[in-house]
Scaffold this motif. Structure first.
Motif, PDB file in Angstrom:
ATOM      1  N   ARG A 283       0.839  -1.199   0.000  1.00 23.66           N
ATOM      2  CA  ARG A 283       0.000   0.000   0.000  1.00 23.66           C
ATOM      3  C   ARG A 283       0.873   1.248   0.000  1.00 23.66           C
ATOM      4  O   ARG A 283       2.034   1.221   0.433  1.00 23.66           O
ATOM      5  N   ASP A 284       0.315   2.338  -0.473  1.00 22.53           N
ATOM      6  CA  ASP A 284       1.069   3.583  -0.631  1.00 22.53           C
ATOM      7  C   ASP A 284       1.280   4.256   0.725  1.00 22.53           C
ATOM      8  O   ASP A 284       0.320   4.583   1.421  1.00 22.53           O
ATOM      9  N   VAL A 285       2.543   4.457   1.107  1.00 26.91           N
ATOM     10  CA  VAL A 285       2.867   5.190   2.339  1.00 26.91           C
ATOM     11  C   VAL A 285       3.526   6.534   2.029  1.00 26.91           C
ATOM     12  O   VAL A 285       3.776   7.325   2.941  1.00 26.91           O
ATOM     13  N   GLY A 286       3.787   6.788   0.752  1.00 24.75           N
ATOM     14  CA  GLY A 286       4.286   8.097   0.346  1.00 24.75           C
ATOM     15  C   GLY A 286       5.778   8.292   0.549  1.00 24.75           C
ATOM     16  O   GLY A 286       6.453   7.510   1.221  1.00 24.75           O
ATOM     17  N   ASN A 287       6.270   9.349  -0.067  1.00 25.14           N
ATOM     18  CA  ASN A 287       7.678   9.736   0.016  1.00 25.14           C
ATOM     19  C   ASN A 287       7.822  10.948   0.940  1.00 25.14           C
ATOM     20  O   ASN A 287       7.064  11.908   0.818  1.00 25.14           O
ATOM     21  N   VAL A 288       8.792  10.894   1.829  1.00 24.20           N
ATOM     22  CA  VAL A 288       9.005  11.955   2.814  1.00 24.20           C
ATOM     23  C   VAL A 288      10.383  12.574   2.610  1.00 24.20           C
ATOM     24  O   VAL A 288      11.371  11.864   2.407  1.00 24.20           O
ATOM     25  N   ARG A 289      10.437  13.898   2.665  1.00 25.09           N
ATOM     26  CA  ARG A 289      11.717  14.614   2.702  1.00 25.09           C
ATOM     27  C   ARG A 289      11.692  15.549   3.904  1.00 25.09           C
ATOM     28  O   ARG A 289      10.632  16.103   4.253  1.00 25.09           O
ATOM     29  N   VAL A 290      12.851  15.757   4.494  1.00 28.19           N
ATOM     30  CA  VAL A 290      12.988  16.646   5.652  1.00 28.19           C
ATOM     31  C   VAL A 290      14.157  17.578   5.384  1.00 28.19           C
ATOM     32  O   VAL A 290      15.278  17.130   5.118  1.00 28.19           O
ATOM     33  N   ARG A 291      13.901  18.891   5.475  1.00 27.73           N
ATOM     34  CA  ARG A 291      14.937  19.882   5.191  1.00 27.73           C
ATOM     35  C   ARG A 291      14.966  20.941   6.290  1.00 27.73           C
ATOM     36  O   ARG A 291      13.969  21.181   6.970  1.00 27.73           O
ATOM     37  N   ASP A 292      16.115  21.591   6.407  1.00 31.77           N
ATOM     38  CA  ASP A 292      16.240  22.676   7.375  1.00 31.77           C
ATOM     39  C   ASP A 292      15.804  23.991   6.732  1.00 31.77           C
ATOM     40  O   ASP A 292      15.334  24.023   5.582  1.00 31.77           O
ATOM     41  N   ALA A 293      15.964  25.090   7.473  1.00 33.93           N
ATOM     42  CA  ALA A 293      15.490  26.391   6.985  1.00 33.93           C
ATOM     43  C   ALA A 293      16.203  26.844   5.725  1.00 33.93           C
ATOM     44  O   ALA A 293      15.671  27.640   4.949  1.00 33.93           O
ATOM     45  N   ALA A 294      17.407  26.308   5.477  1.00 31.52           N
ATOM     46  CA  ALA A 294      18.173  26.671   4.289  1.00 31.52           C
ATOM     47  C   ALA A 294      17.895  25.721   3.122  1.00 31.52           C
ATOM     48  O   ALA A 294      18.518  25.855   2.067  1.00 31.52           O
ATOM     49  N   GLY A 295      16.970  24.771   3.339  1.00 33.34           N
ATOM     50  CA  GLY A 295      16.632  23.837   2.272  1.00 33.34           C
ATOM     51  C   GLY A 295      17.545  22.635   2.165  1.00 33.34           C
ATOM     52  O   GLY A 295      17.464  21.869   1.206  1.00 33.34           O
ATOM     53  N   ARG A 296      18.418  22.440   3.151  1.00 37.97           N
ATOM     54  CA  ARG A 296      19.331  21.298   3.136  1.00 37.97           C
ATOM     55  C   ARG A 296      18.666  20.073   3.747  1.00 37.97           C
ATOM     56  O   ARG A 296      17.938  20.178   4.732  1.00 37.97           O
ATOM     57  N   ASP A 297      18.928  18.902   3.160  1.00 41.90           N
ATOM     58  CA  ASP A 297      18.365  17.658   3.683  1.00 41.90           C
ATOM     59  C   ASP A 297      18.906  17.377   5.072  1.00 41.90           C
ATOM     60  O   ASP A 297      20.095  17.584   5.349  1.00 41.90           O
ATOM     61  N   LEU A 298      18.029  16.892   5.942  1.00 42.32           N
ATOM     62  CA  LEU A 298      18.387  16.578   7.316  1.00 42.32           C
ATOM     63  C   LEU A 298      18.299  15.074   7.560  1.00 42.32           C
ATOM     64  O   LEU A 298      17.435  14.383   7.008  1.00 42.32           O
ATOM     65  N   ALA A 299      19.183  14.576   8.408  1.00 46.70           N
ATOM     66  CA  ALA A 299      19.089  13.190   8.846  1.00 46.70           C
ATOM     67  C   ALA A 299      17.776  12.996   9.597  1.00 46.70           C
ATOM     68  O   ALA A 299      17.408  13.809  10.448  1.00 46.70           O
ATOM     69  N   HIS A 300      17.059  11.937   9.261  1.00 51.66           N
ATOM     70  CA  HIS A 300      15.782  11.643   9.910  1.00 51.66           C
ATOM     71  C   HIS A 300      15.471  10.167   9.719  1.00 51.66           C
ATOM     72  O   HIS A 300      16.234   9.440   9.076  1.00 51.66           O
ATOM     73  N   ASP A 301      14.365   9.745  10.250  1.00 49.82           N
ATOM     74  CA  ASP A 301      13.951   8.350  10.131  1.00 49.82           C
ATOM     75  C   ASP A 301      12.429   8.303  10.077  1.00 49.82           C
ATOM     76  O   ASP A 301      11.761   9.074  10.770  1.00 49.82           O
ATOM     77  N   VAL A 302      11.890   7.422   9.243  1.00 49.02           N
ATOM     78  CA  VAL A 302      10.448   7.163   9.242  1.00 49.02           C
ATOM     79  C   VAL A 302      10.272   5.787   9.878  1.00 49.02           C
ATOM     80  O   VAL A 302      10.473   4.759   9.238  1.00 49.02           O
ATOM     81  N   MET A 303       9.951   5.785  11.150  1.00 48.25           N
ATOM     82  CA  MET A 303       9.939   4.565  11.944  1.00 48.25           C
ATOM     83  C   MET A 303       8.558   4.360  12.555  1.00 48.25           C
ATOM     84  O   MET A 303       7.678   5.231  12.473  1.00 48.25           O
ATOM     85  N   PHE A 304       8.373   3.202  13.196  1.00 44.52           N
ATOM     86  CA  PHE A 304       7.104   2.942  13.861  1.00 44.52           C
ATOM     87  C   PHE A 304       7.038   3.686  15.199  1.00 44.52           C
ATOM     88  O   PHE A 304       8.054   3.879  15.879  1.00 44.52           O
ATOM     89  N   ALA A 305       5.816   4.067  15.574  1.00 42.83           N
ATOM     90  CA  ALA A 305       5.614   4.877  16.777  1.00 42.83           C
ATOM     91  C   ALA A 305       6.113   4.176  18.035  1.00 42.83           C
ATOM     92  O   ALA A 305       6.664   4.825  18.932  1.00 42.83           O
ATOM     93  N   PHE A 306       5.940   2.860  18.133  1.00 42.38           N
ATOM     94  CA  PHE A 306       6.369   2.165  19.350  1.00 42.38           C
ATOM     95  C   PHE A 306       7.877   2.282  19.532  1.00 42.38           C
ATOM     96  O   PHE A 306       8.374   2.396  20.660  1.00 42.38           O
TER      97      PHE A 306
END
Length: 321
Positions: A283-306
């Motif tokens: 099923r579709d969970v989509g694409n996520v991007r995370v950037r800072d105020a300057a538009g630079r990609d930030l380290a992040h994780d798409v993980m389960f809530a638990f």
């Protein structure tokens, strides 16, 4: 999911009876168990496979995006775009079966990791002081998350946090690098001159999902900790940036959120790796991007809530209310 539940109960009971260095030293003779920041050895359990039973990869081969003919458009990959280097895609169809890829991009040695039980995909810099570490899969879990080990000291590392939790390097933290999970189509469209990892030379059913409907279950596999607060389902995806977590349902509803100095964006088109029997059909969970105020990609994780709640019990839930 009844089989998962039965196996989980059986494994938890067995591990409680066999938790501690005295049971592990024959397999881990080089691990310094006198050094740890784990409160109780009962927190660490076997996930089933032994040490290296899930074989991590080293120095994988790559091919041009134009030569790839196996990946389907919606299949997830982990994208690593390092300035000055050709962008690389690490398909989840391979990481599902290997969980760690030890690679080198330019002058940076990296470990691209994926823990299916937490849906956690993180890339780490493998350098510690003047040393370069090589990581393997221990076969152990803590809060359902993979415990990695380095081959140099056989210290144990928590994949979700990048911290050494047992052994000579206890207390050391790996640096997370900006990377993200997205669809193969999204990567290939943005990076037509990019590279994609070639299928490893192992006998595996690459493209299959051994965790069918896992992300639709109500209880994590081999997990006995607290469930998330705010009535958030245990296996709802959240976008973790540092010690903050944004529910993916909220981000998907808004499309873009700018809060706490970061901008998160969501776009449809990525298949869940933990839904259908074939990754490309999830099923579709989509694409996520995370950037800072300057538009630079930030380290992040798409993980389960638990998993977020387990490792960041005092973390901030970005609920928008």
């Amino acid at each position: 999911m009844r089989l998962f539940s039965f196996v989980a109960i059986f494994c938890l009971a067995a591990n409680i009876l066999a938790a501690g260095p005295e049971f592990w030293r024959h397999e881990w003779p080089n691990t310094d168990f006198s050094q740890t920041n784990v409160e109780s050895w009962v927190e660490i359990i076997s996930g089933g496979p032994p040490k290296d039973g899930i074989p991590a990869l080293e120095n994988p081969d790559f091919q041009p995006v134009s030569a790839e003919d196996q990946l389907q458009p919606r299949e997830p990959v982990i994208t690593l775009e390092i300035a000055g280097e050709v962008p690389r895609a690490y398909p989840i169809r391979y990481l599902t079966w290997h969980e760690i890829v030890n690679d080198e991009v330019g002058s940076i040695p990296v470990a691209v990791t994926f823990c299916p039980l937490c849906n956690s995909g993180i890339t780490f810099d493998r350098r510690i002081s003047d040393s370069v570490l090589t990581f393997g899969v221990s076969g152990k879990l803590r809060n359902s998350d993979m415990i990695m080990f380095d081959r140099e000291t056989e210290s144990w590392w928590q994949q979700a946090t990048g911290d050494a939790i047992v052994g000579a390097l206890t207390g050391t933290e790996l640096q997370s690098l900006p990377s993200w999970m997205e669809s193969w189509e999204a990567f290939a469209t943005r990076n037509p001159q990019g590279l994609v990892m070639v299928q490893p030379d192992f006998r595996r059913d690459y493209g299959a999902n051994p965790y069918v409907r896992y992300d639709s279950s109500t209880r994590p596999f081999l997990y006995s900790g607290e469930l998330p607060p705010h009535n958030i389902p245990a296996l709802e995806r959240v976008v973790r940036v540092g010690d903050r977590a944004w529910p993916l349902t909220r981000l998907a509803a808004d499309g873009t959120l700018t809060e706490a100095g970061v901008t998160l964006s969501w776009q449809a088109g990525q298949a869940s790796a933990l839904d259908d029997a074939r990754l490309a059909s999830g099923r579709d969970v989509g694409n996520v991007r995370v950037r800072d105020a300057a538009g630079r990609d930030l380290a992040h994780d798409v993980m389960f809530a638990f998993a977020f709640h387990a490792f960041w019990p005092d973390g901030e839930w970005m609920l928008g209310r």
